[in-house]
Design a protein around this motif. Structure first.
Motif, PDB file in Angstrom:
ATOM      1  N   LEU A   8      -5.435  -7.730   5.544  1.00  0.00           N
ATOM      2  CA  LEU A   8      -4.713  -6.459   5.584  1.00  0.00           C
ATOM      3  C   LEU A   8      -4.241  -6.125   6.991  1.00  0.00           C
ATOM      4  O   LEU A   8      -3.228  -5.428   7.165  1.00  0.00           O
ATOM      5  CB  LEU A   8      -5.609  -5.334   5.067  1.00  0.00           C
ATOM      6  CG  LEU A   8      -5.877  -5.335   3.554  1.00  0.00           C
ATOM      7  CD1 LEU A   8      -6.988  -4.353   3.202  1.00  0.00           C
ATOM      8  CD2 LEU A   8      -4.600  -4.993   2.782  1.00  0.00           C
ATOM      9  N   GLU A  28      -5.913   0.539   2.821  1.00  0.00           N
ATOM     10  CA  GLU A  28      -5.739  -0.253   1.604  1.00  0.00           C
ATOM     11  C   GLU A  28      -7.029  -0.944   1.202  1.00  0.00           C
ATOM     12  O   GLU A  28      -7.331  -1.101   0.001  1.00  0.00           O
ATOM     13  CB  GLU A  28      -4.638  -1.306   1.812  1.00  0.00           C
ATOM     14  CG  GLU A  28      -3.280  -0.728   2.166  1.00  0.00           C
ATOM     15  CD  GLU A  28      -3.096  -0.566   3.668  1.00  0.00           C
ATOM     16  OE1 GLU A  28      -1.968  -0.242   4.086  1.00  0.00           O
ATOM     17  OE2 GLU A  28      -4.083  -0.773   4.431  1.00  0.00           O
ATOM     18  N   VAL A  31      -9.300   1.670  -0.477  1.00  0.00           N
ATOM     19  CA  VAL A  31      -8.821   1.979  -1.830  1.00  0.00           C
ATOM     20  C   VAL A  31      -9.130   0.829  -2.782  1.00  0.00           C
ATOM     21  O   VAL A  31      -9.591   1.041  -3.922  1.00  0.00           O
ATOM     22  CB  VAL A  31      -7.315   2.281  -1.811  1.00  0.00           C
ATOM     23  CG1 VAL A  31      -6.766   2.399  -3.231  1.00  0.00           C
ATOM     24  CG2 VAL A  31      -7.044   3.553  -1.021  1.00  0.00           C
ATOM     25  N   LEU A  58       1.495 -10.915   0.373  1.00  0.00           N
ATOM     26  CA  LEU A  58       1.853 -10.026   1.478  1.00  0.00           C
ATOM     27  C   LEU A  58       1.488 -10.643   2.824  1.00  0.00           C
ATOM     28  O   LEU A  58       2.234 -10.516   3.808  1.00  0.00           O
ATOM     29  CB  LEU A  58       1.146  -8.681   1.320  1.00  0.00           C
ATOM     30  CG  LEU A  58       1.759  -7.720   0.304  1.00  0.00           C
ATOM     31  CD1 LEU A  58       0.849  -6.518   0.087  1.00  0.00           C
ATOM     32  CD2 LEU A  58       3.139  -7.259   0.755  1.00  0.00           C
ATOM     33  N   ALA A 160      -2.449   1.981   7.961  1.00  0.00           N
ATOM     34  CA  ALA A 160      -1.831   1.877   6.633  1.00  0.00           C
ATOM     35  C   ALA A 160      -0.654   0.916   6.743  1.00  0.00           C
ATOM     36  O   ALA A 160       0.343   1.047   6.045  1.00  0.00           O
ATOM     37  CB  ALA A 160      -1.380   3.242   6.148  1.00  0.00           C
ATOM     38  N   THR A 162      -0.153  -2.292   5.992  1.00  0.00           N
ATOM     39  CA  THR A 162       0.260  -3.144   4.874  1.00  0.00           C
ATOM     40  C   THR A 162       1.084  -2.359   3.864  1.00  0.00           C
ATOM     41  O   THR A 162       2.058  -2.866   3.314  1.00  0.00           O
ATOM     42  CB  THR A 162      -0.976  -3.768   4.207  1.00  0.00           C
ATOM     43  OG1 THR A 162      -1.648  -4.600   5.164  1.00  0.00           O
ATOM     44  CG2 THR A 162      -0.573  -4.611   3.008  1.00  0.00           C
ATOM     45  N   THR A 163       0.682  -1.102   3.619  1.00  0.00           N
ATOM     46  CA  THR A 163       1.475  -0.268   2.711  1.00  0.00           C
ATOM     47  C   THR A 163       2.869  -0.032   3.264  1.00  0.00           C
ATOM     48  O   THR A 163       3.873  -0.144   2.544  1.00  0.00           O
ATOM     49  CB  THR A 163       0.773   1.091   2.497  1.00  0.00           C
ATOM     50  OG1 THR A 163      -0.506   0.864   1.913  1.00  0.00           O
ATOM     51  CG2 THR A 163       1.592   1.989   1.591  1.00  0.00           C
ATOM     52  N   GLY A 164       2.949   0.274   4.565  1.00  0.00           N
ATOM     53  CA  GLY A 164       4.253   0.474   5.177  1.00  0.00           C
ATOM     54  C   GLY A 164       5.092  -0.788   5.148  1.00  0.00           C
ATOM     55  O   GLY A 164       6.305  -0.741   4.900  1.00  0.00           O
ATOM     56  N   ALA A 166       4.852  -3.275   2.955  1.00  0.00           N
ATOM     57  CA  ALA A 166       5.278  -3.520   1.573  1.00  0.00           C
ATOM     58  C   ALA A 166       6.435  -2.600   1.185  1.00  0.00           C
ATOM     59  O   ALA A 166       7.390  -3.022   0.526  1.00  0.00           O
ATOM     60  CB  ALA A 166       4.102  -3.320   0.618  1.00  0.00           C
ATOM     61  N   ALA A 167       6.364  -1.338   1.618  1.00  0.00           N
ATOM     62  CA  ALA A 167       7.460  -0.405   1.333  1.00  0.00           C
ATOM     63  C   ALA A 167       8.747  -0.870   1.991  1.00  0.00           C
ATOM     64  O   ALA A 167       9.840  -0.766   1.410  1.00  0.00           O
ATOM     65  CB  ALA A 167       7.088   0.997   1.813  1.00  0.00           C
TER      66      ALA A 167
END
Length: 516
Positions: A8, A28, A31, A58, A160, A162-164, A166-167
């Protein structure tokens, strides 16, 4: 948990690769661990496997982004860039002097290992969490609270990323789909140029016209950089050499649709008069009947030739779409000298061979696109100019180091890379101007243009997509025809001259010289 956390936190760019990059708390991971802890038992195994696969993909995309972003000057776009990854593997193979199959096989093995390892890691994490469920929930609650505190304090330790990332991947894919629809609409619209028969009645009548793409010849070589001083001095000397032989040049800047690589997007843009920003647009272009600059000359009576000295395979689109009568590549030009990394054949030899085989006495007028690749990354090893009379089959280059240096030198230090790049540009432009100055025929017109800026390690952050372009001719009527372009005299583009998009050049060129 360690392998999952590390995956991550893997940086998506080389700039993010710092010692503290792995000393962060990824939300991530918290979660995912909570989900694996509270889900019904029957859903844990498929969720763990799916999460492992997604996390692996990812991670691989992050690694790919870190590898290509310095060259492209922008983040990886899976939709538009994925078709070009094979070509990138070929460039890497040439730089390392290994077969491309080795690079592809190595990449495939690494990808499989990453997927297997992360699926196993997530499954193992799930097993531990389920076995110690009450304690796991308390620890996860504490981690979630810690993350919220760190995030509220705006510290870099609350991650955050990895979320950013991926987005961003999804957002670029959506944008690419929209751009593809825009390009398709432009491709279906009426071509403003439908005929070029007037070329034979204008100032280019009876002349050979060469479009010379100089690989990676970008603005950084001539404007406001540590490289520019030496290159500008060489351009001034080359301009004087041309003038002494009776030739003149006019220069400006064009904005290329690509950066750091994928040169064919620039070729397609200049040839078609359409902005071709990515591989999917290029593929659509090749299946169309858009009038290319080459085909315009062919319809007006010129013999058309492509010379791509680093190509090795069949290229049916060269005849079907571009309209070349003859296509030269590494397999059919008879070069017997050493290979200089990606640049298999030195530019000096390429130009001399073209002159000997296509521009000999009594030939019909030729329009040719020639790709000069001695200035291709990794900009080493580089040939030296030799006596033109000694070029022969290229064996004269045998004493020059040609293999094994690229991997050792090219990416060690940025200043070394920039110096090598500047030297390669001076070599390529010098080869062009010496070739022109020595031409026995005055009926020659050369359009010398860069395809794109070099990789960011040379161009720097925030670099433009602009590239130099020069029109070289001996006949004053040719230069008079482009007076309204307001290009600067000589080979160095002025800092104050207008900058056109590359897709504007086809129509302006035909507009200046087509006298129908």
């Amino acid at each position: 948990m360690g392998a999952v956390t590390a995956a991550l936190l893997v940086p998506a760019t080389l700039e993010e690769l710092r010692p503290d990059a792995f000393l962060r708390l990824p939300v991530e991971g918290v979660v995912l661990a909570a989900l694996l802890t509270v889900l019904p038992r029957r859903l844990v195994a498929p969720t763990a496997a799916g999460a492992g696969v997604v996390l692996a993909l990812l991670t691989l995309v992050k690694a790919a982004n870190a590898a290509v972003e310095p060259s492209l000057g922008r983040p990886l776009d899976l939709v538009s860039d994925l078709p070009s990854l094979g070509s990138g593997a070929g460039v890497l193979a040439d730089a390392l002097s290994v077969p491309v199959e080795v690079v592809l096989a190595g990449a495939a093995v690494v990808a499989v290992l990453v997927v297997v390892a992360l699926v196993a890691a997530v499954r193992a994490l799930a097993a531990v969490l389920r076995e110690h469920r009450p304690s796991a929930l308390r620890v996860l609650a504490a981690l979630a609270a810690a993350w919220l505190v760190l995030a509220a304090a705006r510290t870099p330790f609350a991650s955050a990323g990895t979320t950013g990332f991926a987005a961003g991947v999804v957002g670029r894919a959506v944008a690419s789909a929209s751009a593809d629809r825009t390009f398709s609409t432009a491709l279906r619209s009426t071509d403003p140029v439908s005929s070029s028969s007037g070329l034979a009645a204008g100032p280019l009548r009876g002349k050979d016209v060469l479009v010379l793409f100089v690989e990676s010849y970008g603005e950084v070589a001539v404007h406001r950089s540590s490289i520019a001083g030496a290159v500008d001095a060489a351009l001034a000397e080359d301009t004087r050499r041309l003038a002494a032989a009776g030739w003149s040049a006019r220069s400006a800047m064009l904005t290329s649709p690509t950066f750091g690589g994928v040169s064919w997007l620039a070729h397609g843009t200049l040839q078609s008069g359409l902005w071709v920003p990515d591989q999917q647009s290029y593929d659509r272009l090749l299946s169309s009947r858009r009038l290319t600059l080459t085909r315009a000359f062919g319809e007006a009576g010129w013999r058309t030739v492509s010379d791509v000295p680093s190509d090795r395979g069949a290229w049916p689109e060269g005849r079907r779409f571009y309209g070349f009568d003859r296509m030269l590549d590494a397999t059919n030009v008879g070069y017997r000298g050493p290979r200089f990394g990606y640049a298999r054949i030195p530019d000096q030899w390429t130009l001399a061979h073209l002159a000997a085989t296509e521009l000999g006495p009594g030939h019909a007028p030729v329009m040719a696109e020639v790709d000069l690749v001695s200035s291709h990354t990794p900009w080493t090893p580089l040939p030296r100019l030799v006596d033109p009379a000694a070029l022969g089959d290229g064996s004269v280059f045998d004493p020059m180091p040609a293999k094994g240096l690229a991997a050792e030198v090219a990416w060690r230090r940025p200043e070394t890379v920039r110096a090598l790049y500047g030297r390669s540009i001076r070599y390529s432009v010098d080869a062009v101007t010496r070739f022109v100055a020595a031409a026995h025929e005055r009926d020659l017109v050369v359009l010398m243009v860069g395809d794109h800026q070099p990789a960011r390690i040379v161009s720097g952050d925030g670099a433009s997509h602009d590239v130099p372009v020069s029109l070289i001719a001996s006949d004053p009527a040719v230069l008079s025809a482009v007076t309204t372009w307001h290009w600067s005299a000589g080979l160095r583009p002025s800092d104050t001259r207008p900058v056109w998009r590359m897709d504007a050049l086809r129509d302006r060129f035909l507009g200046a010289f087509d006298r129908e």
